[in-house]
Enzyme design. Structure first.
Site, PDB file in Angstrom:
ATOM      1  N   ASN A 281       0.848  -1.181   0.000  1.00  9.59           N
ATOM      2  CA  ASN A 281       0.000   0.000   0.000  1.00  9.59           C
ATOM      3  C   ASN A 281       0.895   1.247   0.000  1.00  9.59           C
ATOM      4  OD1 ASN A 281      -1.757   2.099   0.542  1.00  9.59           O
ATOM      5  ND2 ASN A 281      -2.866   1.027   2.164  1.00  9.59           N
ATOM      6  N   TRP A 283       0.367   4.058   0.982  1.00  8.10           N
ATOM      7  CA  TRP A 283       0.218   4.852   2.199  1.00  8.10           C
ATOM      8  C   TRP A 283       1.275   4.505   3.238  1.00  8.10           C
ATOM      9  CZ3 TRP A 283      -5.809   4.588   3.249  1.00  8.10           C
ATOM     10  CH2 TRP A 283      -6.459   5.404   2.308  1.00  8.10           C
TER      11      TRP A 283
END
Length: 687
Positions: A281, A283
C-alpha cells in the site's frame, strides 16, 4: 460495420475548442548543469521561477481546502540537521502519501524502487545536500515519446511543525521522494494535477515501456505464468481495487486504491501448492488482513482487485519469446478539426478515411519460435494533453482500427479512400475506445501489409497523439507523406481538344510570348465551357506567381509550350475543384480541400495540407480556385526539382515531405534556390 465498444466512465468530452493549428505548449527545458555551475559560481541557492514556491504551483481547486493554515516553503536543511537526498538502504526508500490523492503515482514509484538501474535513470544518483549543493535537483521522465530533464529547486511545502504536506519518506531526513514528486507536478502543471491518474501512466513515464492491462475478472488461464514471466523479466507492476462507498474495508484493503505488486511466490502447504502475490500500500500502512498476511493468494487477488497493470520494457511478455530483440517505431500525429479528425467508423462512416493512416509491413523472423504464419505485434496509441495542466484537459475516447490490405494497395503510399473502408472489415472487429491516455492491444498477425487508423470516438475532436508499434520485425510509415505527380494519358487527351486549337494557337501566332498582364487577360476572359458556373478571377499577383513557376528560361514571359503545360493543369484542377466544392461556394473548406488534393493524385501529409490553408487561404482558411492552382503548381514543380536534385541517390538529405513543408513556409526562397545554377546540395543538408 464492425462492433464498436466504448468503455465510458464519464460523459464523453466535446471538442477542445482550440485553434486547429495551435501547438501543444512545449515543455521549458532548463539546463541543469549550467544552472548548477552558475549557482555555485555565484554562491547562491537556486530559485526556480518556472515553478515557484507559491500557491499557484499547488493548484486552484479542491486541494487548496486541505492545506494547513500557515503553509510555508522550506529547504531540507531547514527541516533536518542532516538531510539526505538518497540512501541505498532498501528500507529508506519507503515513501508515504501526503495530501495529494496520488496513490497511483506512489504505487508506480514504489515499483520503480525495486529496479535500481531504472530508478537511477529517473533519479540521477550524483545529487546530494553536501557536495556541490546549490538547492537545485533534476529528474528524468519519458514524456510523450522523448526523455525530458525536469529541474526543480528544493523548496518544499510544509506545515507549521515543519512536516512535509505531500510525499515524505518513512525516514524524515530522506528527501528524494518529495523532490521527485515536485518535479512530476511541475511536468504536469501543479500538485493538484496529480490528483487523478492511473498506475499505468506513471509506469510508462518512468520507463518509456509498453503497458499490458489485464482485467482480473476475465483473467487468462495462464495468469500465474504471465506474472512469473513479468517478475523474471523485471517488469514493473501495479494494480487497482474495486470502487466502494467504504474507504477502508474490513479485510484491510482500501477501496478504489492503487497498490504495487512487489513480488510473487509459490509455496507448499498441507493442501498443496499455493500461488501468492505480495502487495504494498503506497500509504505505508493499512494492509491486507486476510490469509497469508501481507501476501494474498492468486485467487483472492483476482476477487478483490479490478486491474493488473504490467509495464514491460520490451513487449515479449505475452509472446513467450523472452530475450529476443524487438523493433520499436514511433510516429507523431494530430487529429485536426475539419481535416484529419474523422472520428470512428461506427460513429461517422463518411469522414473516417480522413483520419491519419499508417502503413505497417509485418515481416517474418526466421529465429522465431512461433510459426512463420504468426507474429506478435503490440500497437499503442497515446493521446497528448492539450494543456500543460494534466487534469484540465479531459481525455478523449480514443482507439484504432487495423486493416489488412490487398495486394493492389500494398505498394501505394496514398491514403485509403472511403470505398476501401466500406468494402473491408478491420482485423480488430471488436474495437474498444477508452477515455484514457493510452490504448494498447496485442495482436498475432501473419506477415503482410496492414494499415493502422487511429481515431477519436467522435469526429471533429482535436488532439495530438503518438503511435507506437513493437514487433520482432516491421516497417512503419505514415501514408500520404510523399507525392506522385503523374497526369494520366486519359486526362492529357481530354485537354488536347478543339479549345486549344481554335483559340490559343491563333492567339500565340500574334503573341509568341505573353507576360503576366496578358496571362491575366486570357485567364479572366476565356470561356470556361463544360463546367458549372461560378465567377473565376485571377489577380495580377497570382498570374505573376504562375508565370514565375512556369517560366523555364527566366525571360519574364511564357511561350506557347509553357502555356500549354499550364492550360492542361488549369482544366484538370478546375474539374477537381468543382467536383469537391460540394457547397458550390467557389471556395474549398478544409474538408473539401483535403479531398481535392487526394483527387489530383497527389498525396500530401496532413501537416502540409494545413500549412496550405494557412499560406493560401482567406481569414476563414477557405481556398479559392486561384489559390488552389497556385499551390498545386508549386507542389508539382518543386517535387520535380526535388527528384532532379536526387538523381544520383546521394543528393539532398531532406525527405520530400520536408521539402514540401519548406515550400509552403518559404516558397520564394526555394524557388530561387532550385533555379539558381550555383545551387548547392550541401545548403539543403539536414544531416
Amino acid at each position: 460495420m464492425p462492433f464498436l465498444l466504448c468503455l465510458k466512465r464519464k460523459k464523453s468530452p466535446g471538442p477542445l475548442g482550440r485553434s486547429i493549428f495551435q501547438k501543444h505548449p512545449p515543455l521549458a527545458q532548463q539546463n541543469y548543469q549550467a544552472l548548477l555551475d552558475m549557482c555555485l559560481k555565484s554562491n547562491r541557492l537556486f530559485t526556480d521561477d518556472t515553478f515557484p514556491a507559491h500557491i499557484s504551483s499547488i493548484g486552484t481547486g479542491a486541494l487548496l481546502k486541505k492545506l494547513p493554515r500557515n503553509l510555508q516553503w522550506k529547504r531540507p536543511h531547514a527541516l533536518h540537521r542532516s538531510p539526505v537526498f538518497y540512501a541505498a538502504n532498501r528500507k529508506q526508500l519507503d515513501l508515504c502519501q501526503g495530501l495529494v490523492e496520488n496513490c497511483w503515482f506512489l504505487a508506480a514509484l514504489q515499483a520503480l524502487t525495486f529496479h535500481q538501474d531504472i530508478f537511477a535513470a529517473v533519479v540521477p544518483q550524483n545529487q546530494s545536500f553536501e557536495r556541490k549543493y546549490a538547492g537545485i535537483f533534476h529528474f528524468r521522465f519519458w514524456h510523450f515519446g522523448e526523455w525530458v530533464d525536469v529541474v526543480v529547486d528544493d523548496r518544499l511545502p510544509v506545515n507549521e511543525a515543519g512536516e512535509l504536506i505531500f510525499v515524505s519518506s518513512v525516514y524524515k531526513n530522506v528527501f528524494w521522494g518529495a523532490l521527485l514528486e515536485k518535479a512530476y507536478a511541475k511536468l504536469y502543471g501543479s500538485y493538484e494535477d496529480l490528483q487523478i491518474g492511473q498506475v499505468s501512466e506513471a509506469l510508462v513515464d518512468f520507463t518509456g515501456g509498453v503497458n499490458i492491462r489485464i482485467k482480473l475478472a476475465a483473467a487468462p488461464p495462464d495468469l500465474w505464468d504471465i506474472l512469473t514471466r513479468a517478475t523474471y523479466s523485471r517488469s514493473l507492476m501495479g494494480c487497482q481495487t474495486h470502487l466502494g462507498t467504504t474507504k477502508v474495508l474490513k479485510n484491510g484493503l482500501v477501496a478504489g486504491h492503487a497498490y504495487t505488486v512487489t513480488g510473487i511466490r509459490k509455496v507448499t502447504c498441507q493442501y498443496g501448492p499455493e500461488n501468492l502475490v505480495r502487495l504494498r500500500n503506497p500509504w505505508g500502512k493499512i494492509e491486507w488482513k486476510g490469509d497469508w498476511s501481507d501476501r494474498m493468494s492468486l485467487q483472492d487477488f483476482k476477487i478483490h482487485f479490478v486491474d493488473l497493470m504490467i509495464c514491460k520494457l520490451t513487449p515479449d511478455l505475452m509472446s513467450k519469446e523472452d530475450g529476443k530483440k524487438w523493433m520499436y517505431s514511433l510516429k507523431r500525429g494530430r487529429w485536426v478539426k475539419g481535416s484529419t479528425a474523422g472520428g470512428s467508423l461506427g460513429f461517422c462512416n463518411g469522414t473516417f478515411w480522413m483520419n491519419p493512416q499508417y502503413w505497417l509491413n509485418v515481416l517474418p523472423v526466421e529465429d522465431s519460435k512461433k510459426s512463420l504464419g504468426s507474429c506478435n505485434v503490440v500497437i499503442s496509441l497515446m493521446q497528448k494533453h492539450s494543456s500543460k495542466h494534466r487534469n484540465r484537459a479531459p481525455h478523449l475516447f480514443i482507439g484504432f482500427s487495423l486493416y489488412k490490405v490487398d495486394l493492389q494497395y500494398q505498394e501505394s503510399n496514398r491514403k485509403l479512400l472511403p470505398a476501401f473502408f466500406t468494402q473491408h472489415q478491420p482485423v480488430n472487429k471488436h474495437q474498444v475506445f477508452l477515455d484514457e491516455r493510452e490504448v494498447t492491444h496485442d495482436f498475432q498477425l501473419e506477415p503482410c501489409v496492414y494499415v493502422i487508423v487511429p481515431s477519436t470516438l467522435e469526429p471533429q475532436q482535436e488532439a495530438e497523439f503518438i503511435l507506437r508499434v513493437f514487433s520482432r520485425k516491421h516497417v512503419l510509415r505514415e501514408m500520404g507523406g510523399n507525392t506522385s505527380f503523374t497526369l494520366s494519358k486519359e486526362i492529357v487527351d481530354r485537354y488536347e481538344g478543339k479549345i486549344w486549337e481554335d483559340f490559343f494557337t491563333k492567339y500565340f501566332e500574334q503573341n509568341p510570348e505573353i507576360n503576366a498582364v496578358q496571362l491575366q487577360r486570357i485567364l479572366n476572359n476565356v470561356s470556361w465551357r463544360n463546367f458549372q458556373s461560378f465567377h473565376l478571377s485571377f489577380s495580377l499577383d497570382a498570374c505573376q506567381g504562375i508565370l514565375a513557376l512556369l517560366d523555364l528560361n527566366t525571360s519574364g514571359t511564357l511561350s506557347i509550350q509553357e502555356f500549354r503545360v499550364l492550360w492542361k493543369r488549369l482544366l484538370f484542377y478546375l474539374e477537381v475543384f468543382q467536383k469537391r466544392n460540394t457547397s458550390r461556394s467557389g471556395k474549398l473548406d478544409l474538408v473539401e480541400l483535403h479531398a481535392a488534393v487526394q483527387e489530383t493524385g497527389i498525396s500530401l501529409s496532413n501537416e502540409v495540407c494545413n500549412l496550405m490553408a494557412i499560406r493560401y487561404g482567406d481569414p476563414h482558411l477557405k481556398i479559392s480556385f486561384e489559390s488552389f492552382v497556385c499551390f498545386m503548381l508549386r507542389v508539382e514543380i518543386m517535387g520535380e526539382a526535388f527528384r532532379n536534385l536526387t538523381q544520383d541517390g546521394r543528393g539532398i538529405y531532406l525527405q520530400e515531405s520536408e521539402v514540401l513543408k519548406k515550400i509552403c513556409l518559404q516558397p520564394q526562397k526555394w524557388q530561387k534556390s532550385c533555379r539558381n545554377s550555383s545551387f548547392s546540395l550541401s545548403n539543403c543538408s539536414s544531416r
